[in-house]
Design a protein around this motif. Structure first.
Motif, PDB file in Angstrom:
ATOM      1  N   VAL A  10      36.415  34.229  40.207  1.00 43.85           N
ATOM      2  CA  VAL A  10      36.475  35.461  39.718  1.00 43.85           C
ATOM      3  C   VAL A  10      35.466  36.529  40.290  1.00 43.85           C
ATOM      4  CG1 VAL A  10      36.593  36.633  37.386  1.00 43.85           C
ATOM      5  CG2 VAL A  10      37.535  34.351  37.697  1.00 43.85           C
ATOM      6  N   LEU A  11      34.341  35.881  40.473  1.00 44.71           N
ATOM      7  CA  LEU A  11      33.333  36.797  41.098  1.00 44.71           C
ATOM      8  C   LEU A  11      33.769  37.588  42.480  1.00 44.71           C
ATOM      9  CD1 LEU A  11      29.983  35.182  39.825  1.00 44.71           C
ATOM     10  CD2 LEU A  11      31.053  36.898  38.651  1.00 44.71           C
ATOM     11  N   ASP A  12      34.350  36.878  43.232  1.00 45.22           N
ATOM     12  CA  ASP A  12      34.863  37.280  44.285  1.00 45.22           C
ATOM     13  C   ASP A  12      35.570  38.492  44.188  1.00 45.22           C
ATOM     14  OD1 ASP A  12      33.616  35.448  45.874  1.00 45.22           O
ATOM     15  OD2 ASP A  12      35.900  34.009  45.798  1.00 45.22           O
ATOM     16  N   VAL A  13      36.711  38.435  43.092  1.00 42.92           N
ATOM     17  CA  VAL A  13      37.516  39.398  42.964  1.00 42.92           C
ATOM     18  C   VAL A  13      36.851  40.951  42.454  1.00 42.92           C
ATOM     19  CG1 VAL A  13      39.207  40.219  41.567  1.00 42.92           C
ATOM     20  CG2 VAL A  13      39.295  37.831  41.871  1.00 42.92           C
ATOM     21  N   LYS A  14      35.532  40.528  41.653  1.00 45.09           N
ATOM     22  CA  LYS A  14      34.978  41.660  41.246  1.00 45.09           C
ATOM     23  C   LYS A  14      33.929  42.405  42.236  1.00 45.09           C
ATOM     24  CE  LYS A  14      31.161  41.272  38.803  1.00 45.09           C
ATOM     25  NZ  LYS A  14      30.003  40.919  38.093  1.00 45.09           N
ATOM     26  N   GLU A  15      33.407  41.333  42.858  1.00 42.55           N
ATOM     27  CA  GLU A  15      32.764  41.791  44.295  1.00 42.55           C
ATOM     28  C   GLU A  15      33.613  42.492  45.116  1.00 42.55           C
ATOM     29  OE1 GLU A  15      29.008  41.197  44.849  1.00 42.55           O
ATOM     30  OE2 GLU A  15      29.106  41.113  42.752  1.00 42.55           O
ATOM     31  N   ALA A  16      34.454  42.118  45.461  1.00 43.19           N
ATOM     32  CA  ALA A  16      35.545  42.660  46.560  1.00 43.19           C
ATOM     33  C   ALA A  16      35.875  44.223  46.145  1.00 43.19           C
ATOM     34  CB  ALA A  16      36.559  41.982  46.865  1.00 43.19           C
ATOM     35  N   GLY A  17      36.435  44.271  44.824  1.00 44.77           N
ATOM     36  CA  GLY A  17      36.462  45.629  44.317  1.00 44.77           C
ATOM     37  C   GLY A  17      35.433  46.481  44.256  1.00 44.77           C
ATOM     38  N   LEU A  18      34.266  45.949  43.855  1.00 42.74           N
ATOM     39  CA  LEU A  18      33.062  46.812  43.711  1.00 42.74           C
ATOM     40  C   LEU A  18      32.662  47.302  45.240  1.00 42.74           C
ATOM     41  CD1 LEU A  18      30.890  45.319  40.970  1.00 42.74           C
ATOM     42  CD2 LEU A  18      32.092  47.539  40.919  1.00 42.74           C
ATOM     43  N   ASN A  19      32.990  46.546  46.159  1.00 40.66           N
ATOM     44  CA  ASN A  19      32.444  46.981  47.342  1.00 40.66           C
ATOM     45  C   ASN A  19      33.599  47.600  48.330  1.00 40.66           C
ATOM     46  OD1 ASN A  19      29.691  45.897  47.958  1.00 40.66           O
ATOM     47  ND2 ASN A  19      30.467  44.296  46.949  1.00 40.66           N
ATOM     48  N   GLY A  20      34.614  47.807  47.655  1.00 39.75           N
ATOM     49  CA  GLY A  20      35.507  48.884  48.559  1.00 39.75           C
ATOM     50  C   GLY A  20      36.908  48.427  48.821  1.00 39.75           C
ATOM     51  N   ALA A  21      37.519  47.104  48.348  1.00 46.05           N
ATOM     52  CA  ALA A  21      38.586  46.810  48.568  1.00 46.05           C
ATOM     53  C   ALA A  21      39.512  47.541  47.474  1.00 46.05           C
ATOM     54  CB  ALA A  21      38.974  45.138  48.144  1.00 46.05           C
ATOM     55  N   HIS A  22      40.622  48.192  48.073  1.00 44.59           N
ATOM     56  CA  HIS A  22      41.607  48.874  47.374  1.00 44.59           C
ATOM     57  C   HIS A  22      42.584  47.708  46.497  1.00 44.59           C
ATOM     58  CE1 HIS A  22      41.223  51.575  50.761  1.00 44.59           C
ATOM     59  NE2 HIS A  22      41.141  52.603  49.802  1.00 44.59           N
ATOM     60  N   ILE A  23      42.733  46.734  47.112  1.00 49.09           N
ATOM     61  CA  ILE A  23      43.569  45.459  46.475  1.00 49.09           C
ATOM     62  C   ILE A  23      42.803  44.346  46.500  1.00 49.09           C
ATOM     63  CG2 ILE A  23      45.817  44.348  46.780  1.00 49.09           C
ATOM     64  CD1 ILE A  23      46.703  47.070  47.994  1.00 49.09           C
ATOM     65  N   VAL A  24      42.792  43.436  45.821  1.00 44.37           N
ATOM     66  CA  VAL A  24      42.341  42.193  45.549  1.00 44.37           C
ATOM     67  C   VAL A  24      43.556  41.097  45.463  1.00 44.37           C
ATOM     68  CG1 VAL A  24      40.792  40.187  45.100  1.00 44.37           C
ATOM     69  CG2 VAL A  24      39.949  42.549  45.097  1.00 44.37           C
ATOM     70  N   THR A  25      44.033  40.286  46.373  1.00 48.85           N
ATOM     71  CA  THR A  25      44.891  39.390  46.057  1.00 48.85           C
ATOM     72  C   THR A  25      44.218  37.916  45.783  1.00 48.85           C
ATOM     73  OG1 THR A  25      47.088  38.564  47.001  1.00 48.85           O
ATOM     74  CG2 THR A  25      45.362  38.886  48.661  1.00 48.85           C
ATOM     75  N   VAL A  26      44.744  37.624  44.778  1.00 47.90           N
ATOM     76  CA  VAL A  26      44.398  36.125  43.992  1.00 47.90           C
ATOM     77  C   VAL A  26      45.197  35.258  43.768  1.00 47.90           C
ATOM     78  CG1 VAL A  26      43.762  37.575  42.106  1.00 47.90           C
ATOM     79  CG2 VAL A  26      42.054  35.589  42.589  1.00 47.90           C
ATOM     80  N   SER A  27      44.967  34.039  43.284  1.00 49.57           N
ATOM     81  CA  SER A  27      45.717  33.071  42.708  1.00 49.57           C
ATOM     82  C   SER A  27      45.672  33.313  41.066  1.00 49.57           C
ATOM     83  CB  SER A  27      45.162  31.596  42.876  1.00 49.57           C
ATOM     84  OG  SER A  27      44.106  31.573  42.308  1.00 49.57           O
ATOM     85  N   LEU A  28      46.902  32.659  40.574  1.00 51.87           N
ATOM     86  CA  LEU A  28      47.130  32.692  39.067  1.00 51.87           C
ATOM     87  C   LEU A  28      46.026  32.080  38.474  1.00 51.87           C
ATOM     88  CD1 LEU A  28      48.637  33.672  36.696  1.00 51.87           C
ATOM     89  CD2 LEU A  28      50.129  31.564  36.971  1.00 51.87           C
ATOM     90  N   LYS A  29      45.423  30.888  38.947  1.00 54.68           N
ATOM     91  CA  LYS A  29      44.233  30.137  38.503  1.00 54.68           C
ATOM     92  C   LYS A  29      43.098  31.101  38.252  1.00 54.68           C
ATOM     93  CE  LYS A  29      41.738  26.155  39.098  1.00 54.68           C
ATOM     94  NZ  LYS A  29      40.850  25.437  40.066  1.00 54.68           N
ATOM     95  N   ALA A  30      42.809  31.692  39.231  1.00 55.27           N
ATOM     96  CA  ALA A  30      41.429  32.735  39.040  1.00 55.27           C
ATOM     97  C   ALA A  30      41.758  33.762  38.302  1.00 55.27           C
ATOM     98  CB  ALA A  30      41.290  33.279  40.468  1.00 55.27           C
ATOM     99  N   LEU A  31      43.092  34.445  38.077  1.00 54.33           N
ATOM    100  CA  LEU A  31      43.237  35.496  37.152  1.00 54.33           C
ATOM    101  C   LEU A  31      43.305  34.748  35.717  1.00 54.33           C
ATOM    102  CD1 LEU A  31      46.405  36.991  38.888  1.00 54.33           C
ATOM    103  CD2 LEU A  31      43.987  38.095  38.516  1.00 54.33           C
TER     104      LEU A  31
END
Ligand code: E4P
Length: 246
Positions: free
Chosen positions: A200-221
């Protein structure tokens, strides 16, 4: 920041799309290989049906399964024809080992096919994919981070460093995202997808650092949705309310 789901599993796609917060689905041949054996296109058709069921504009990325440029173009055109889905993006891996796959990205983009240029691991790869016409450019966030220390790639790592292809910071996916956003200013239509996400922290960090989109598993969501303080608060509301009713 938008969230995409990274899977080819129909049950997970159904569950996540029902949640309403998913704007796209990304697949790849390895993800499909986790599903029961069958026909690639037929499986993708089932994913298209789920996308249509839950939204008007759910993006779907389907990857070619060849490393021959001519075959890649052929497969991409077959996907478009067979799937007939307005929000389809064909995933073409970047690379320059034996072939320059950006010529495939250009050919497909010029033909009006939306391309997700995948398997990118550096700001330059991401920028060059955008310059070739890719609508989406995918950074493999954790695979890149792993690349900083994997023993098997020590010699390649040294070579790239000595030849000034990359610098130390180029193994930090957040640094790569920040630099890529700068480099992509010339290509405002292109969106960066952060894939290879594990937590989950990867999702947040990626978004904060400029990813327009983060693609992730249902488990993490699912992990992102839950919080022990939420559970506590909601339980308390129900408990207080039922005591008041008595
Ligand atoms: C992204 O589009 C890819 O499907 C995916 O995220 C690859 O990453 P992984 O194989 O490291 O999970």
């Amino acid at each position: 920041m938008k969230l995409f789901l990274d899977t080819a599993n129909l049950k997970d796609i159904d569950e996540a799309l029902k949640g309403g917060f998913i704007r796209g689905v990304t697949t790849n041949p390895s993800l499909l290989a986790k599903e029961p054996k069958g026909n690639y296109i037929e499986h993708m058709k089932k994913i298209v049906a789920l996308c249509k069921k839950y939204g008007k504009d759910i993006s779907l990325s389907v990857e070619v399964f060849s490393n021959d440029p001519k075959e890649m173009v052929k497969q991409a055109k077959e996907f478009v024809k067979a799937l007939r889905y307005k929000h389809l993006a064909v995933k073409i891996p970047i690379g320059y080992k034996n072939e320059n796959y950006l010529s495939v990205v250009k050919e497909l983009s010029d033909a009006g096919i939306v391309v997700n240029c995948t398997a990118c691991h550096s700001p330059m790869q991401l920028m060059m994919a955008a310059a070739s016409g890719a609508k989406y450019v995918s950074l493999f966030y954790n695979r890149l981070r792993d690349g900083a220390k994997e023993e098997a790639y020590a010699a390649e790592r040294d070579r790239m460093f000595n030849e000034k292809v990359v610098e130390q910071n180029d193994y930090d996916p957040n640094h790569v995202l920040r630099e890529t956003r700068e480099l992509l200013k010339e290509y405002p239509e292109t969106e960066i997808i952060a894939g290879s996400i594990r937590t989950v922290l990867d999702v947040k960090e990626a978004g904060l650092n400029g990813a327009h989109i983060v693609t992730v598993s249902l488990k993490a969501l699912k992990a992102a949705l839950a919080h022990f303080k939420t559970d506590h608060a909601v339980d308390q509301f129900l408990k207080d309310f039922s005591a008041w009713l008595k």
